[in-house]
Design a protein around this motif. Structure first.
Motif, PDB file in Angstrom:
ATOM      1  N   ASN A 275      44.800  39.583  57.663  1.00  0.00           N
ATOM      2  CA  ASN A 275      43.921  39.862  56.521  1.00  0.00           C
ATOM      3  C   ASN A 275      44.702  40.464  55.360  1.00  0.00           C
ATOM      4  O   ASN A 275      44.239  41.411  54.698  1.00  0.00           O
ATOM      5  CB  ASN A 275      42.781  40.812  56.922  1.00  0.00           C
ATOM      6  N   THR A 276      45.865  39.914  55.089  1.00  0.00           N
ATOM      7  CA  THR A 276      46.748  40.486  54.078  1.00  0.00           C
ATOM      8  C   THR A 276      47.369  39.396  53.210  1.00  0.00           C
ATOM      9  O   THR A 276      47.738  38.332  53.717  1.00  0.00           O
ATOM     10  CB  THR A 276      47.853  41.328  54.731  1.00  0.00           C
ATOM     11  N   MET A 277      47.469  39.704  51.925  1.00  0.00           N
ATOM     12  CA  MET A 277      48.160  38.843  50.978  1.00  0.00           C
ATOM     13  C   MET A 277      49.358  39.600  50.435  1.00  0.00           C
ATOM     14  O   MET A 277      49.348  40.837  50.384  1.00  0.00           O
ATOM     15  CB  MET A 277      47.217  38.475  49.825  1.00  0.00           C
ATOM     16  N   TYR A 278      50.377  38.854  50.024  1.00  0.00           N
ATOM     17  CA  TYR A 278      51.603  39.475  49.545  1.00  0.00           C
ATOM     18  C   TYR A 278      52.025  38.880  48.201  1.00  0.00           C
ATOM     19  O   TYR A 278      51.666  37.756  47.858  1.00  0.00           O
ATOM     20  CB  TYR A 278      52.733  39.249  50.547  1.00  0.00           C
ATOM     21  N   LEU A 279      52.807  39.667  47.465  1.00  0.00           N
ATOM     22  CA  LEU A 279      53.475  39.159  46.270  1.00  0.00           C
ATOM     23  C   LEU A 279      54.915  39.647  46.318  1.00  0.00           C
ATOM     24  O   LEU A 279      55.160  40.845  46.120  1.00  0.00           O
ATOM     25  CB  LEU A 279      52.786  39.617  44.991  1.00  0.00           C
ATOM     26  N   GLN A 280      55.831  38.751  46.626  1.00  0.00           N
ATOM     27  CA  GLN A 280      57.248  39.078  46.597  1.00  0.00           C
ATOM     28  C   GLN A 280      57.751  38.882  45.181  1.00  0.00           C
ATOM     29  O   GLN A 280      57.650  37.777  44.632  1.00  0.00           O
ATOM     30  CB  GLN A 280      58.017  38.172  47.555  1.00  0.00           C
ATOM     31  N   MET A 281      58.271  39.952  44.596  1.00  0.00           N
ATOM     32  CA  MET A 281      58.705  39.923  43.211  1.00  0.00           C
ATOM     33  C   MET A 281      60.219  40.141  43.163  1.00  0.00           C
ATOM     34  O   MET A 281      60.699  41.213  43.554  1.00  0.00           O
ATOM     35  CB  MET A 281      57.986  41.005  42.407  1.00  0.00           C
ATOM     36  N   ASN A 282      60.934  39.144  42.706  1.00  0.00           N
ATOM     37  CA  ASN A 282      62.393  39.207  42.593  1.00  0.00           C
ATOM     38  C   ASN A 282      62.816  39.120  41.130  1.00  0.00           C
ATOM     39  O   ASN A 282      62.026  38.728  40.270  1.00  0.00           O
ATOM     40  CB  ASN A 282      63.034  38.064  43.379  1.00  0.00           C
ATOM     41  N   SER A 283      64.052  39.479  40.860  1.00  0.00           N
ATOM     42  CA  SER A 283      64.607  39.413  39.498  1.00  0.00           C
ATOM     43  C   SER A 283      63.669  40.072  38.500  1.00  0.00           C
ATOM     44  O   SER A 283      63.361  39.509  37.443  1.00  0.00           O
ATOM     45  CB  SER A 283      64.866  37.949  39.110  1.00  0.00           C
ATOM     46  N   LEU A 284      63.214  41.249  38.838  1.00  0.00           N
ATOM     47  CA  LEU A 284      62.227  41.934  37.997  1.00  0.00           C
ATOM     48  C   LEU A 284      62.799  42.293  36.637  1.00  0.00           C
ATOM     49  O   LEU A 284      63.986  42.622  36.498  1.00  0.00           O
ATOM     50  CB  LEU A 284      61.708  43.175  38.705  1.00  0.00           C
ATOM     51  N   LYS A 285      61.936  42.227  35.637  1.00  0.00           N
ATOM     52  CA  LYS A 285      62.290  42.516  34.258  1.00  0.00           C
ATOM     53  C   LYS A 285      61.423  43.671  33.757  1.00  0.00           C
ATOM     54  O   LYS A 285      60.324  43.886  34.263  1.00  0.00           O
ATOM     55  CB  LYS A 285      62.029  41.289  33.384  1.00  0.00           C
ATOM     56  N   PRO A 286      61.898  44.397  32.744  1.00  0.00           N
ATOM     57  CA  PRO A 286      61.060  45.477  32.189  1.00  0.00           C
ATOM     58  C   PRO A 286      59.676  44.983  31.758  1.00  0.00           C
ATOM     59  O   PRO A 286      58.688  45.736  31.878  1.00  0.00           O
ATOM     60  CB  PRO A 286      61.882  45.968  31.001  1.00  0.00           C
ATOM     61  N   GLU A 287      59.585  43.757  31.294  1.00  0.00           N
ATOM     62  CA  GLU A 287      58.283  43.226  30.868  1.00  0.00           C
ATOM     63  C   GLU A 287      57.339  42.940  32.032  1.00  0.00           C
ATOM     64  O   GLU A 287      56.181  42.594  31.825  1.00  0.00           O
ATOM     65  CB  GLU A 287      58.465  41.963  30.005  1.00  0.00           C
ATOM     66  N   ASP A 288      57.819  43.071  33.274  1.00  0.00           N
ATOM     67  CA  ASP A 288      56.935  42.963  34.430  1.00  0.00           C
ATOM     68  C   ASP A 288      56.208  44.281  34.714  1.00  0.00           C
ATOM     69  O   ASP A 288      55.345  44.329  35.594  1.00  0.00           O
ATOM     70  CB  ASP A 288      57.734  42.563  35.675  1.00  0.00           C
ATOM     71  N   THR A 289      56.557  45.326  33.989  1.00  0.00           N
ATOM     72  CA  THR A 289      55.892  46.617  34.159  1.00  0.00           C
ATOM     73  C   THR A 289      54.407  46.481  33.869  1.00  0.00           C
ATOM     74  O   THR A 289      54.006  46.015  32.793  1.00  0.00           O
ATOM     75  CB  THR A 289      56.512  47.668  33.229  1.00  0.00           C
ATOM     76  N   ALA A 290      53.586  46.869  34.844  1.00  0.00           N
ATOM     77  CA  ALA A 290      52.132  46.698  34.726  1.00  0.00           C
ATOM     78  C   ALA A 290      51.466  47.292  35.961  1.00  0.00           C
ATOM     79  O   ALA A 290      52.129  47.598  36.955  1.00  0.00           O
ATOM     80  CB  ALA A 290      51.763  45.218  34.610  1.00  0.00           C
ATOM     81  N   VAL A 291      50.161  47.416  35.872  1.00  0.00           N
ATOM     82  CA  VAL A 291      49.354  47.654  37.066  1.00  0.00           C
ATOM     83  C   VAL A 291      49.004  46.287  37.638  1.00  0.00           C
ATOM     84  O   VAL A 291      48.509  45.414  36.914  1.00  0.00           O
ATOM     85  CB  VAL A 291      48.081  48.447  36.748  1.00  0.00           C
ATOM     86  N   TYR A 292      49.279  46.115  38.908  1.00  0.00           N
ATOM     87  CA  TYR A 292      49.034  44.828  39.581  1.00  0.00           C
ATOM     88  C   TYR A 292      47.780  44.940  40.433  1.00  0.00           C
ATOM     89  O   TYR A 292      47.634  45.881  41.220  1.00  0.00           O
ATOM     90  CB  TYR A 292      50.237  44.453  40.429  1.00  0.00           C
ATOM     91  N   TYR A 293      46.902  43.949  40.262  1.00  0.00           N
ATOM     92  CA  TYR A 293      45.627  43.917  40.964  1.00  0.00           C
ATOM     93  C   TYR A 293      45.542  42.674  41.843  1.00  0.00           C
ATOM     94  O   TYR A 293      45.930  41.580  41.420  1.00  0.00           O
ATOM     95  CB  TYR A 293      44.463  43.854  39.983  1.00  0.00           C
ATOM     96  N   CYS A 294      44.998  42.837  43.036  1.00  0.00           N
ATOM     97  CA  CYS A 294      44.652  41.654  43.812  1.00  0.00           C
ATOM     98  C   CYS A 294      43.151  41.400  43.677  1.00  0.00           C
ATOM     99  O   CYS A 294      42.377  42.322  43.412  1.00  0.00           O
ATOM    100  CB  CYS A 294      45.061  41.790  45.272  1.00  0.00           C
ATOM    101  N   ALA A 295      42.787  40.147  43.833  1.00  0.00           N
ATOM    102  CA  ALA A 295      41.403  39.747  43.643  1.00  0.00           C
ATOM    103  C   ALA A 295      41.050  38.606  44.591  1.00  0.00           C
ATOM    104  O   ALA A 295      41.925  37.813  44.971  1.00  0.00           O
ATOM    105  CB  ALA A 295      41.177  39.322  42.196  1.00  0.00           C
ATOM    106  N   ALA A 296      39.766  38.535  44.942  1.00  0.00           N
ATOM    107  CA  ALA A 296      39.280  37.515  45.867  1.00  0.00           C
ATOM    108  C   ALA A 296      38.219  36.662  45.197  1.00  0.00           C
ATOM    109  O   ALA A 296      37.341  37.183  44.493  1.00  0.00           O
ATOM    110  CB  ALA A 296      38.702  38.183  47.115  1.00  0.00           C
ATOM    111  N   ASP A 297      38.300  35.361  45.439  1.00  0.00           N
ATOM    112  CA  ASP A 297      37.395  34.393  44.810  1.00  0.00           C
ATOM    113  C   ASP A 297      36.807  33.497  45.887  1.00  0.00           C
ATOM    114  O   ASP A 297      37.537  32.820  46.594  1.00  0.00           O
ATOM    115  CB  ASP A 297      38.187  33.583  43.791  1.00  0.00           C
ATOM    116  N   ILE A 298      35.461  33.466  45.996  1.00  0.00           N
ATOM    117  CA  ILE A 298      34.794  32.671  47.020  1.00  0.00           C
ATOM    118  C   ILE A 298      34.580  31.230  46.571  1.00  0.00           C
ATOM    119  O   ILE A 298      34.283  30.377  47.384  1.00  0.00           O
ATOM    120  CB  ILE A 298      33.454  33.317  47.411  1.00  0.00           C
ATOM    121  N   SER A 299      34.779  30.944  45.291  1.00  0.00           N
ATOM    122  CA  SER A 299      34.427  29.624  44.769  1.00  0.00           C
ATOM    123  C   SER A 299      35.450  28.573  45.175  1.00  0.00           C
ATOM    124  O   SER A 299      36.520  28.888  45.684  1.00  0.00           O
ATOM    125  CB  SER A 299      34.312  29.667  43.255  1.00  0.00           C
ATOM    126  N   SER A 300      35.138  27.308  44.894  1.00  0.00           N
ATOM    127  CA  SER A 300      35.995  26.214  45.325  1.00  0.00           C
ATOM    128  C   SER A 300      36.863  25.647  44.211  1.00  0.00           C
ATOM    129  O   SER A 300      37.704  24.807  44.448  1.00  0.00           O
ATOM    130  CB  SER A 300      35.152  25.092  45.923  1.00  0.00           C
TER     131      SER A 300
END
Length: 125
Positions: free
Chosen positions: A77-102
């Motif tokens: 029951n887990t999702m991941y985001l592997q982030m490589n080669s990070l840049k200063p412009e990647d600075t942010a609050v990261y949110y996960c979200a779920a969508d039931i639609s098709s």
């Protein structure tokens, strides 16, 4: 109803890597398309990546394509985001979200039904 909790954010130097996790509880995790969004200071929240229910298809924004990898483990029951080669412009609050639609791929906020509280990622130059 599903509850989402992100983890794994932190401070990293440019060029470094982080892996974010999104743990889900509640209704069947595998029923949802799952996405990552991010919101930088002073900017609107933007789409980053999405993965389909089985994990066989993914879609990325141009800004993260080739550097970030989205994945999921339905048994955990887990999702991941592997982030490589990070840049200063990647600075942010990261949110996960779920969508039931098709509809595929869901790229905008209003297509998602449930959201986590966010985790801060800061990339120093």
């Amino acid at each position: 109803q599903v509850q989402l909790v992100e983890s794994g954010g932190g401070l990293v130097q440019a060029g470094g890597s982080l892996r974010l996790s999104c743990a889900a509880s509640g209704r069947t995790f595998s029923s949802y398309l799952m996405g990552w969004f991010r919101q930088a200071p002073g900017k609107e929240r933007e789409f980053a990546a999405v993965i389909n229910r089985s994990g066989s298809s993914t879609y990325y924004s141009d800004s993260v394509k080739g550097r970030f990898t989205i994945s999921r483990d339905n048994a955990k029951n887990t999702m991941y985001l592997q982030m490589n080669s990070l840049k200063p412009e990647d600075t942010a609050v990261y949110y996960c979200a779920a969508d039931i639609s098709s509809r595929w791929p869901p790229l905008v906020e209003h297509e998602y039904d449930y959201w986590g509280q966010g985790t801060q990622v800061t990339v120093s130059s």
